[in-house]
Design a protein around this motif. Structure first.
Motif, short mmCIF file in Angstrom:
data_model
loop_
_atom_site.label_atom_id
_atom_site.label_comp_id
_atom_site.label_asym_id
_atom_site.label_seq_id
_atom_site.Cartn_x
_atom_site.Cartn_y
_atom_site.Cartn_z
N ALA A 528 0.83 -1.20 0.00
CA ALA A 528 0.00 0.00 0.00
C ALA A 528 0.86 1.26 0.00
O ALA A 528 0.56 2.25 -0.69
N ASP A 608 -9.13 -7.72 -0.48
CA ASP A 608 -9.43 -6.39 -1.02
C ASP A 608 -9.84 -5.42 0.08
O ASP A 608 -9.43 -4.24 0.07
N GLU A 609 -10.67 -5.86 1.02
CA GLU A 609 -11.08 -5.00 2.12
C GLU A 609 -9.88 -4.58 2.97
O GLU A 609 -9.75 -3.40 3.36
N TYR A 611 -6.80 -4.39 2.00
CA TYR A 611 -5.92 -3.53 1.20
C TYR A 611 -6.44 -2.10 1.18
O TYR A 611 -5.66 -1.14 1.25
N GLU A 612 -7.73 -1.93 1.12
CA GLU A 612 -8.30 -0.58 1.14
C GLU A 612 -8.05 0.09 2.49
O GLU A 612 -7.75 1.30 2.56
N LYS A 615 -4.35 1.20 2.54
CA LYS A 615 -4.11 2.42 1.75
C LYS A 615 -4.67 3.65 2.45
O LYS A 615 -4.09 4.74 2.37
N ALA A 616 -5.80 3.48 3.16
CA ALA A 616 -6.35 4.61 3.90
C ALA A 616 -5.42 5.03 5.02
O ALA A 616 -5.23 6.24 5.27
N ARG A 619 -2.59 7.10 3.36
CA ARG A 619 -3.00 8.44 2.91
C ARG A 619 -3.21 9.37 4.11
O ARG A 619 -2.84 10.56 4.05
#
Length: 669
Positions: A528, A608-609, A611-612, A615-616, A619
């Motif tokens: 990420a 996928d969940e 990974y999101e 990434k959050a 950021r």
């Protein structure tokens, strides 16, 4: 002798001139002193000699008698002089012996006007010589070699000597002590190879075994039974026939068996399961009989069989079927442990790390009455093991065994012993008199992740690795349920270019869904960070190991733990996973295509969940990540306290100190 000498001297000038030879050679050749009186030359033979292409006559052995009573007996002559007489036509008769290598020739000597019988050593039989003797009309005869009966017998004995020695040694070394009905095999093949100690002196007691208190308690009862059998016989108890030690490698099964032998003080037999098996059929069964006969003669006693799975594998699965040598050995072992004869006073202790492949007849009560599990030690057990192995080590004041035990989840007793030994080696290499915390940390890193590699010098690669490792630490720390960061380092080890270490606060036998999901989020933090900071086109292959680990964890959540939308189903057969490789390959997959598709879909949704979320985290904490990367590039290693101190300046931490897995694998690039 005098007339012969004067005759030769009288005719010498004329003969030397006609033959062009020196006086010395002629005088030496025909001197009466060189003539040997051999009139009774007898040549015998029992076979024939075939000379091809020469037209020779084969004759039977005859007695060579001179045709003229006045001829001389044979003497030696050189091959060159024999050719000279042959060219002049003076050679009358030639008898060949010893396969044509020796010739007895009758030569007319002009100077003597008599026939001289000479012996000539021939260099074989060239065709030119045979042709020339045929042209000169020489009477040629070949005589076969006379056989020597004595030499023939010696040759025969020489050929039979080695087989006779082998056969004699087999008979002489046959085992006369094999039990009745056993194989009387040579070289003691049927004898047991067990090491025997009448008074065990292993040097190991129960005080030297730590971290497996439950197993020690079971064996203390057996030791007391062997020492005081009347105490238990009074209430009708009988001694257990066998105890099976089960557990992962390095947990102390063999060490525990040595401690039992040292405590009991009874005769002790120790061997490996592979020592029963040989290439000869029936040897294994014979060794089992011999072992138990010796044990019964020394009862009460202990028999320790290490790696019993080598001989106790489940029957009917081998290529050889019921006639397989391993199965015959197992059948004999079953009979000796609990057959008609019984084995009173003999306790069999066996160890294996694969109990699922053992034959069920071997595991039943009456053979192995107890199965003692020797598992990986918990944090308290690891501390006790470290105390045992640090008795002969000089530790510094900064070394805390409790902290080392906390840092080593999943370590076995053998791993902990190796850890302290590696630390001692590093201390000696660095010229220190005591082991410090630095050597302990380096040893843990070396055992878990491998040797330290060459440090990164390329600026771009170093920055990328720093962001990758900080990404792991940020995502793990900010996700509830994850273990705290122990350190983040840019020192490469093994295949990893950098490493992020986590330390569990305690050992947990039950793991929640939140903890497993947090592990997946932390594992995806490196990828990420690469994608968010450098862009999708700049992601590297450094996250390959992370992706493999989190995929396996997610699959376990779906197929084993029932933590997905599919429901609480056991979608894998544990027995099939533990069975033999060949049987597992032949097992028909009963899963439908629709269910397999749903499993893959659920695994992808979990990853996928996670990974999101990762990434959050990247950021939302970009400024903190840049600050941590700068510190990491400067120091190359950040401790967990330093990492959390910098992070707390920008973010309010909600770190739940829970352990996710009992694993030694760090997250690394």
């Amino acid at each position: 002798m005098a007339p012969a000498l004067s005759l030769t001297a009288c005719h010498l000038p004329t003969y030397c001139k006609s033959q062009e030879i020196s006086k010395e050679n002629h005088y030496r050749l025909f001197s009466s002193d060189a003539v040997l009186n051999r009139r009774n030359l007898l040549i015998k033979s029992t076979s024939s000699l075939s000379l091809l292409g020469a037209g020779l006559t084969l004759v039977q052995p005859v007695k060579a008698e001179p045709e003229n009573p006045e001829e001389f007996t044979s003497t030696r002559m050189s091959y060159s002089r024999f050719l000279a007489y042959l060219n002049e036509g003076f050679v009358k008769k030639v008898d060949l012996f010893e396969n044509g290598t020796v010739a007895i020739a009758e030569i007319m000597i002009p100077a003597l006007n008599k026939i001289q019988r000479v012996r000539v050593q021939l260099p074989g039989l060239p065709r030119e010589l045979l042709r020339k003797m045929k042209e000169k009309d020489v009477d040629l005869a070949a005589h076969p070699v006379q056989p020597n009966v004595g030499m023939m017998l010696l040759d025969l004995l020489g050929n039979l000597a080695f087989p006779l020695i082998i056969l004699g040694s087999l008979f002489l070394r046959s085992s006369p002590t094999n039990p009745p009905g056993g194989l009387n095999l040579p070289f003691g093949l049927g004898r047991s190879k067990a090491k025997f100690q009448m008074e065990p002196n292993t040097g190991i007691t129960f005080d030297d075994v730590a971290g497996i208190d439950e197993a020690k308690q079971d064996f203390k009862e057996i030791v007391e039974f062997l020492k005081f059998p009347e105490k238990f016989a009074a209430v009708g108890a009988r001694i257990p026939r066998g105890v099976l030690l089960v557990g992962p490698p390095g947990t102390g099964k063999t060490l525990l068996a040595k401690a039992i032998a040292g405590e009991a003080g009874v005769p002790f037999f120790s061997l490996s399961g592979s020592e029963f098996i040989e290439m000869f059929v029936g040897v294994g069964a014979s060794r089992v009989r011999d072992l138990f006969n010796k044990a019964k003669a020394s009862s009460p006693c202990l028999i320790f069989i290490d790696e019993i799975d080598a001989v106790g594998r489940q029957r009917g699965t081998g290529i050889g079927g019921g006639n397989d040598e391993r199965e015959q050995t197992l059948n004999q072992l079953l009979t000796e442990m609990d057959g008609f004869n019984g084995s009173s006073g003999v306790v069999v202790i066996a160890a294996t790390n694969r109990p699922e492949i053992l034959d069920q007849a071997l595991l039943r009560p009456g053979r192995f009455d107890r199965q003692v599990t020797v598992g990986l030690p918990d944090i308290k057990g690891r501390e006790e093991i470290l105390k045992v192995h640090s008795k002969n080590k000089k530790l510094g004041k900064d070394v805390s065994l409790s902290i080392i035990a906390m840092r080593t989840p999943g370590f076995s007793g053998a791993d902990l012993a190796n850890l302290l030994n590696e630390a001692a080696i590093l201390a000696g290499r660095r010229g220190k008199t005591k082991i410090t915390l630095k050597e302990i940390d380096d040893s843990v890193d070396r055992i878990v992740a491998g040797l330290e590699g060459t440090r990164i010098t390329d600026g771009k690669s170093k920055i990328l690795v720093a962001y990758h490792e900080v990404g792991h630490g940020i995502c793990a720390t900010l996700t509830p349920g994850h273990d705290p960061v122990q350190k983040v380092t840019l020192f490469p080890r093994g295949q990893a270019r950098g490493l992020t270490w986590f330390i569990p606060s305690e050992d947990l036998s039950l793991i929640s869904k939140q903890q497993i999901f947090a592990r997946i989020v932390g594992g995806l933090g490196g990828r990420a960070a690469e994608e968010v900071i450098f862009g999708d086109s700049e992601v590297t292959t450094g996250a390959a190991g992370d992706l493999l680990q989190i995929t396996q964890v997610a699959r376990q959540m779906v197929t084993t733990f029932g933590m997905s939308e599919i429901g609480p189903w056991a979608l894998t057969d544990p027995a099939a996973q533990r069975s033999d490789v060949v049987l597992r390959m032949l097992t028909r997959n009963s899963m439908s295509e629709k269910l397999a598709e749903d499993i893959d879909k659920s695994i992808k949704e979990i990853i996928d969940e996670a990974y999101e979320i990762a990434k959050a985290h990247i950021r939302n904490n970009r400024a903190t990540i840049d600050r941590l990367v700068d510190e990491l590039l400067e120091k190359e290693t950040l401790t967990g306290e330093e990492f959390r101190a910098i992070l707390s300046e920008h973010t309010e931490l909600h770190v739940v100190m829970n352990r996710l897995f009992s694993t030694k694998e760090p997250v690394g690039l």
